[in-house]
Design an enzyme around this catalytic site. Sequence first.
Site, PDB file in Angstrom:
ATOM      1  CG  ASN A  55      -3.147   5.250  -1.164  1.00  0.00           C
ATOM      2  OD1 ASN A  55      -3.176   4.169  -0.562  1.00  0.00           O
ATOM      3  ND2 ASN A  55      -4.045   5.579  -2.068  1.00  0.00           N
ATOM      4  CG  ASP A 104      -1.716   1.205   1.410  1.00  0.00           C
ATOM      5  OD1 ASP A 104      -1.887   1.937   0.419  1.00  0.00           O
ATOM      6  OD2 ASP A 104      -2.201   1.448   2.534  1.00  0.00           O
ATOM      7  CG  ASP A 126      -6.024   2.959   0.321  1.00  0.00           C
ATOM      8  OD1 ASP A 126      -5.117   2.107   0.457  1.00  0.00           O
ATOM      9  OD2 ASP A 126      -6.607   3.141  -0.762  1.00  0.00           O
ATOM     10  CD  GLU A 154      -8.424 -20.423 -12.503  1.00  0.00           C
ATOM     11  OE1 GLU A 154      -8.404 -20.602 -11.284  1.00  0.00           O
ATOM     12  OE2 GLU A 154      -9.313 -19.747 -13.055  1.00  0.00           O
ATOM     13  CG  ASP A 188      -1.317   1.603  -3.757  1.00  0.00           C
ATOM     14  OD1 ASP A 188      -0.113   1.360  -3.956  1.00  0.00           O
ATOM     15  OD2 ASP A 188      -1.721   2.287  -2.797  1.00  0.00           O
ATOM     16  CG  ASP A 240      -6.198 -12.656 -13.534  1.00  0.00           C
ATOM     17  OD1 ASP A 240      -6.930 -13.397 -14.212  1.00  0.00           O
ATOM     18  OD2 ASP A 240      -5.732 -12.982 -12.422  1.00  0.00           O
ATOM     19  CG  HIS A 288      -5.592 -15.524  -6.359  1.00  0.00           C
ATOM     20  ND1 HIS A 288      -5.018 -16.158  -7.447  1.00  0.00           N
ATOM     21  CD2 HIS A 288      -6.876 -15.303  -6.704  1.00  0.00           C
ATOM     22  CE1 HIS A 288      -5.920 -16.298  -8.400  1.00  0.00           C
ATOM     23  NE2 HIS A 288      -7.062 -15.783  -7.979  1.00  0.00           N
ATOM     24  CG  ASP A 289      -8.239 -18.868  -6.500  1.00  0.00           C
ATOM     25  OD1 ASP A 289      -8.714 -17.856  -5.959  1.00  0.00           O
ATOM     26  OD2 ASP A 289      -8.247 -19.052  -7.733  1.00  0.00           O
ATOM     27  CG  ASP A 313     -10.769 -16.055 -13.624  1.00  0.00           C
ATOM     28  OD1 ASP A 313     -10.052 -16.368 -12.666  1.00  0.00           O
ATOM     29  OD2 ASP A 313     -12.015 -16.003 -13.560  1.00  0.00           O
TER      30      ASP A 313
HETATM   31  C1  NOJ Z   1     -10.613 -18.206 -10.513  1.00  0.00           C
HETATM   32  C2  NOJ Z   1      -9.902 -17.140  -9.755  1.00  0.00           C
HETATM   33  O1  NOJ Z   1      -8.579 -17.514  -9.560  1.00  0.00           O
HETATM   34  C3  NOJ Z   1     -10.673 -16.934  -8.475  1.00  0.00           C
HETATM   35  O2  NOJ Z   1     -10.011 -16.119  -7.560  1.00  0.00           O
HETATM   36  C4  NOJ Z   1     -12.017 -16.386  -8.833  1.00  0.00           C
HETATM   37  O3  NOJ Z   1     -12.799 -16.287  -7.667  1.00  0.00           O
HETATM   38  C5  NOJ Z   1     -12.733 -17.264  -9.842  1.00  0.00           C
HETATM   39  N1  NOJ Z   1     -11.884 -17.716 -10.884  1.00  0.00           N
HETATM   40  C6  NOJ Z   1     -13.878 -16.518 -10.466  1.00  0.00           C
HETATM   41  O4  NOJ Z   1     -13.392 -15.527 -11.320  1.00  0.00           O
END
Ligand code: NOJ
Length: 561
Positions: free
Chosen positions: A23, A21, A25, A255, A29, A98, A328-329, A199
């Site tokens: 700034n 971050d 908040d 993906e 960013d 992405d 991130h998932d 995605d």
């Molecule tokens: C896969 C992404 O990696 C995930 O974070 C997202 O929630 C779903 N696709 C829906 O876009």
Amino acid sequence: MKRNWWKESVVYQIYPRSFKDSNGDGIGDIKGIIEKLDYLKELGVNVLWLSPVFESPLDDNGYDISDYRKILNDYGTMEDYEELIAKAHERGLKILMDLVVNHTSDEHPWFIESRKSKENPYRDYYIWKYPKDGKEPNNWGATFGGSAWEYDNETGMYYLHCFSKKQPDLNWENEAVRNDVYDMMNWWCEKGIDGFRMDVISMISKDQSFPDGKVYGGLYGDGAPYYMNGHRIHEFLREMNREVLAKHDIMTVGETAGVTIEEAKMYAGEDADELNMVFQFEHVSIGDGPYGKWTTNRYDFMEYKKIMIKWQEELQGKAWNSLYLGNHDQPRSVSRFGDDSEEYREISAKMLATCIHMMQGTPYVYQGEEIGMTNAYFEDISMYKDIESLQYYEELTGAGLMEPEEMMECLKLRSRDNARTPMQWDDTVNGGFTEGTPWINVNSNYSRINVEHQIKEKDSIFQYYKELIQLRKENEVIVYGSFTAINREDEKIFAFKRELDEKKLLVLCNYSKEETAFKVPEEFTPEKGEVLISNYRVNEWKEEMILRPYEAIVLTFQTVL
Ligand code: NOJ
């Protein structure tokens, strides 16, 4: 095998909301990313994949886009993004965008129009169906819980949303949708991006008969067989390739949930005109139970090894692998596949990195993995922010399928928020991520696990990643060498060979905390081998080795012809 820059690359994934971050908040960013470009350069990666930074109501943290050509205020401006591209390029770093085009946000102008009337020119941009016997058109469940259909009063019809109800699925059968998507992609390529991470791209072609799915343990049917790797997917991707990808020197990774080896060869075949590589999901789905990922089962090593070997052996020479353990998932890789206890965190994180980075394919490093960040292990449901975690908590405990305490344990191991806590830069308040209040709690271990500390320490995980990445640049065999598994039945050690011309590597990784004996196969012993890298920093090896807990060692052999 063809030589390509994206085969020789190491990708670093940034989750912008949690990276840096600038700034105060509490939200990461683009300017924060720019501040850290030198850090990434130092690590040695050469491609940065940014999770979405576009206009979005943030129902799914930006995977619900309401304007593909605008940067969300939280992250900065288009000028910031252009500056990021320019400054990254100055440092030889490429930028992957992405691309989220299976669905948009329900606040995207296309959907706002689409829901207005059945005659609206945008009506067919989405998938609308009449009720069946007064109910949903079929029994499909949404990935984030609940039904995949949402009733819309305006026209008395349902629309499909494979994710949240604020993420309506685009209708790829409609040529106008496809052309609009291709225009947008070309627009970004002309701006200077270097590729796309796509995605859930395996979901864009749906079975047009929309049949009911099988019900496993939950409340809804599984529609995946009817919307994953659908009958027109390869036709759509070849069209996208002709209209966009082939016109630019870019990298693409799909993906592709539900992808099989056979499908992967089509998506990412050496001579396929579709994508460069795909993410497969088999190894991150090990141990899933009747409620999908919501289980406390740990992964089974033998199953994991078998899956990894299968993808290595069956794609080689035919298609290209993406190598990853976290994103991130997914939970933090060291917590899931290694051991995040004080005693073994460092050594097991290095072992996992060795194994992944020595395989054939393009490795992906998820932010924080290079310093051994761990799961968040949040103690209270109010600490979670992720829509998937929150919706399933409600659904499974609400229906009495799981006790709240049990679900909390599942979340500690599998929630996506484990990977979304802020990057730990130093030991100041909030781990140096923000001077404000972070949008999600910083992991309480930040004073012990942080970048500053890792950079100073001589033998840290960070230094080890740097070395691994450098080795890939100096040894063609790591990129292009063939892969052969060794001692497949060994229950603790993952061993394999890489080979290119007269160069040979032997990679040994002990996935357990027990000392484990390993006898180097005879084919290696007549040759003089040297240690290329080792997480215990040994520089000698023996034919009969005892690998210590989570020990990893890579030996290099040069055949004298
Ligand atoms: C896969 C992404 O990696 C995930 O974070 C997202 O929630 C779903 N696709 C829906 O876009």
